[in-house]
Design a protein around this motif. Structure first.
Motif, PDB file in Angstrom:
ATOM      1  N   SER A  65      41.011  32.046  33.208  1.00 29.80           N
ATOM      2  CA  SER A  65      41.351  33.092  32.242  1.00 29.80           C
ATOM      3  C   SER A  65      42.837  33.082  31.926  1.00 29.80           C
ATOM      4  O   SER A  65      43.256  32.627  30.853  1.00 29.80           O
ATOM      5  CB  SER A  65      40.918  34.463  32.783  1.00 29.80           C
ATOM      6  N   VAL A  66      43.655  33.563  32.839  1.00 30.20           N
ATOM      7  CA  VAL A  66      45.078  33.737  32.568  1.00 30.20           C
ATOM      8  C   VAL A  66      45.760  32.399  32.303  1.00 30.20           C
ATOM      9  O   VAL A  66      46.501  32.243  31.306  1.00 30.20           O
ATOM     10  CB  VAL A  66      45.763  34.471  33.733  1.00 30.20           C
ATOM     11  N   ALA A  67      45.560  31.418  33.187  1.00 28.95           N
ATOM     12  CA  ALA A  67      46.261  30.139  33.039  1.00 28.95           C
ATOM     13  C   ALA A  67      45.887  29.450  31.726  1.00 28.95           C
ATOM     14  O   ALA A  67      46.751  28.951  30.992  1.00 28.95           O
ATOM     15  CB  ALA A  67      45.940  29.228  34.225  1.00 28.95           C
ATOM     16  N   GLN A  68      44.593  29.419  31.429  1.00 28.28           N
ATOM     17  CA  GLN A  68      44.170  28.765  30.193  1.00 28.28           C
ATOM     18  C   GLN A  68      44.627  29.550  28.956  1.00 28.28           C
ATOM     19  O   GLN A  68      45.004  28.963  27.928  1.00 28.28           O
ATOM     20  CB  GLN A  68      42.642  28.617  30.177  1.00 28.28           C
ATOM     21  N   PHE A  69      44.611  30.874  29.048  1.00 30.33           N
ATOM     22  CA  PHE A  69      45.086  31.678  27.918  1.00 30.33           C
ATOM     23  C   PHE A  69      46.564  31.433  27.664  1.00 30.33           C
ATOM     24  O   PHE A  69      47.008  31.305  26.514  1.00 30.33           O
ATOM     25  CB  PHE A  69      44.829  33.160  28.183  1.00 30.33           C
ATOM     26  N   LEU A  70      47.366  31.387  28.725  1.00 32.60           N
ATOM     27  CA  LEU A  70      48.797  31.138  28.560  1.00 32.60           C
ATOM     28  C   LEU A  70      49.047  29.754  27.970  1.00 32.60           C
ATOM     29  O   LEU A  70      49.966  29.569  27.143  1.00 32.60           O
ATOM     30  CB  LEU A  70      49.514  31.289  29.900  1.00 32.60           C
TER      31      LEU A  70
END
Length: 541
Positions: free
Chosen positions: A355-360
């Motif tokens: 979630s967070v890593a891929q979104f960033l």
């Protein structure tokens, strides 16, 4: 047992003295009283020895049993007549002799005692009859039947009683898996209370520890220190048995290997070796109990006790096994906690990565595109608003994840996975600037909230991989349900995986599918990649 012998002899003598009608054989008048008096003196001496010395109590046991049988038969025949049918102590003495053999040794000793008692009764009866004494044949054969019946019952009891019954040790306080020292303290407190001992020590050599932990209990309370492993490790790790010992006299009373007999050893020639820890602590006499578990071995030593008896050996041997099982349970709880914590860390890491890593990462791509857009003289406000909205949605998703970790997700709640995937694909398509499509059946597909979260994370990671590494323009997600299973297919039109990457497979997706108890296949060509995932619907692995 010694006290019971003395009480039985005293009761027999008192009855003969106070009862004026006490029967005695006329032709041997007066022999019964001296015999019972001598037996009472012998029983009193054995009682004193039993309370003072566990060594001589055990060593004199065979002699005491022989005298019990001889005096029992002689006294009964010398102090009764035909009219004393219900006054005879025959059954009381027979039961005492057989129970003494059963408690002190094992079923084999009980059987041997029964045989000796039966043969001695027959021989004594025949001898008295040959000397002209009055022997009632009816009573004689009835006593033989009594001995056989009583022996059979006690022999069955001795064979079926199994191991020693041990009082359960109180459960120590605290969280399972973090209470090893508390288990040591509980063990010392418990064994001290059982023997009313003033001092006890627990030395434990862990298989992964360089030092030996020594925990001691005395009038001053608990103390602990560490011992040099070169001095005691070999002894603590060896398979010793529970024993009474005397360092001053080099005596040892220990269980046999099968646990059915006690073996008395004395002196260096017999191989009697007192515990080196007892010598180190300056203990003259005590009880040593070995403790073995998966993480190491140790010894419990109890000394300065009110009384020590051979009975304590079998009792505390079973207690030592219980301590070992308690330490094993503690280690299993610790490993379970570590496993759970590792699983939680892995799950959080997967969620943050998907979630967070891929979104960033996607946001960085969009910012780079925005820079080019600005350089080309275009208005950036629309793209900036789009990125801001995407950040707000991701912030909401992150808050939901944090809340889920704090309170846990309700497993009985269900949600429509198709609707959630439609929203997710629209958001992911806009974020990665690709086209997305969802193919699903017309019928609704309700799944648990937990499974819905896992599926969404799988799809997010697959789309991010396809956009970032596969350079795709379109991603198609197919979802269906059959035979209690969800089939999820994610395909793209990118360049596919390299041979090395395909062999390794996406780590996050593989771990998540494995944690769910599902199946995962990866198909890759130069025209794109396809992920085939099969999950159990409605339940977590």
């Amino acid at each position: 047992m010694a006290t019971g012998r003395a009480v039985l002899a005293l009761a027999f003598l008192v009855v003969l003295l106070v009862d004026p009608t006490a029967p005695v054989r006329s032709n041997v008048h007066g022999l019964g009283f001296p015999l019972i008096s001598l037996y009472l003196t012998w029983a009193a001496a054995l009682m004193i020895i039993a309370w003072q010395s566990w060594w001589f109590d055990y060593r004199l046991a065979p002699l005491a049993l022989g005298i019990d049988i001889a005096v029992f038969l002689g006294a009964v025949y010398l102090t009764e007549s035909r009219s004393s049918e219900f006054q005879s102590p025959f059954l009381a003495f027979a039961a005492f002799v057989l129970i003494a053999a059963m408690v002190r040794w094992n079923w084999r000793a009980t059987a041997l005692t029964a045989i000796v008692l039966l043969i001695a009764n027959v021989l004594l009866g025949l001898m008295l009859y040959s000397f002209g004494f009055e022997v009632d044949p009816f009573r004689f054969f009835r006593r033989i039947f009594y001995i056989i019946l009583l022996s059979s019952m006690l022999l069955w009891l001795s064979m079926s009683r199994g191991g020693e019954r041990v009082q359960a040790m109180p459960e120590p306080p605290g969280v399972p898996g973090e209470r090893r020292d508390l288990v040591f303290d509980s063990a010392l407190t418990f064994v001290s209370s059982l023997l009313d001992a003033k001092r006890a020590a627990f030395a434990f050599a862990g298989s992964e520890e360089p030092w030996i932990d020594l925990r001691m209990l005395g009038p001053e309370g608990f103390t602990s220190r560490q011992l040099d492993p070169e001095l005691f490790a070999e002894e603590l790790l060896a398979l010793h048995r529970t024993a009474l010992f005397s360092t001053a006299r080099q005596r040892e009373l220990v269980q046999s290997e099968d646990g059915t007999l006690l073996i008395a050893r004395a002196g260096a020639k017999s191989g009697a070796v007192c515990p080196q820890l007892a010598v180190h602590l300056g203990i003259d006499e005590g009880l040593v109990v070995p403790v073995h578990c998966a993480t190491g071995s140790g010894q419990i030593i109890i000394w300065e006790a009110e009384t020590l008896s051979f009975d304590d050996i079998r009792l505390f041997a079973a207690f030592g096994e219980e301590i070992g099982r308690a330490l094993d349970r503690e280690e299993m709880s610790r490993l379970a906690r570590v496993e759970v914590e590792t699983g939680v860390r892995q799950a959080v890491a997967r969620d943050l990565h998907d979630s967070v890593a891929q979104f960033l990462a996607g946001t960085l791509f969009r910012l780079e595109a925005l820079r080019r857009w600005i350089r080309e003289g275009h208005d950036p406000d629309g793209e900036i608003d789009s990125i801001k909205n995407a950040l707000r949605r991701e912030q909401s998703q992150l808050r939901l994840l944090i809340e889920r970790l704090r309170r846990g997700q309700e497993s009985d709640r269900r949600t429509e996975i198709t609707d959630e995937l439609k929203a997710l694909l629209a958001e992911a398509g806009a974020h990665w600037s690709i086209t997305t499509e969802l193919l699903s059946p017309d019928a609704p597909l309700p799944v648990s909230v937990q499974l819905s979260h896992e599926i969404r994370q799988l799809v997010r990671e697959a789309i991010a991989n396809a956009a970032r590494h596969g350079q795709c323009k379109k991603v198609i997600v197919r979802i269906g349900h059959a035979d209690g299973q969800l089939r999820l297919s994610i395909s793209d039109d990118g360049i596919g995986f390299s041979e090395i990457a395909a062999a390794r497979r996406p780590r996050s997706i593989s771990e998540r599918v494995e944690a769910l108890g599902g199946q995962f296949e990866l198909h890759s060509t130069s025209r794109g990649a396809r992920l085939e995932i099969l999950l159990k619907s409605g339940e977590m692995a």
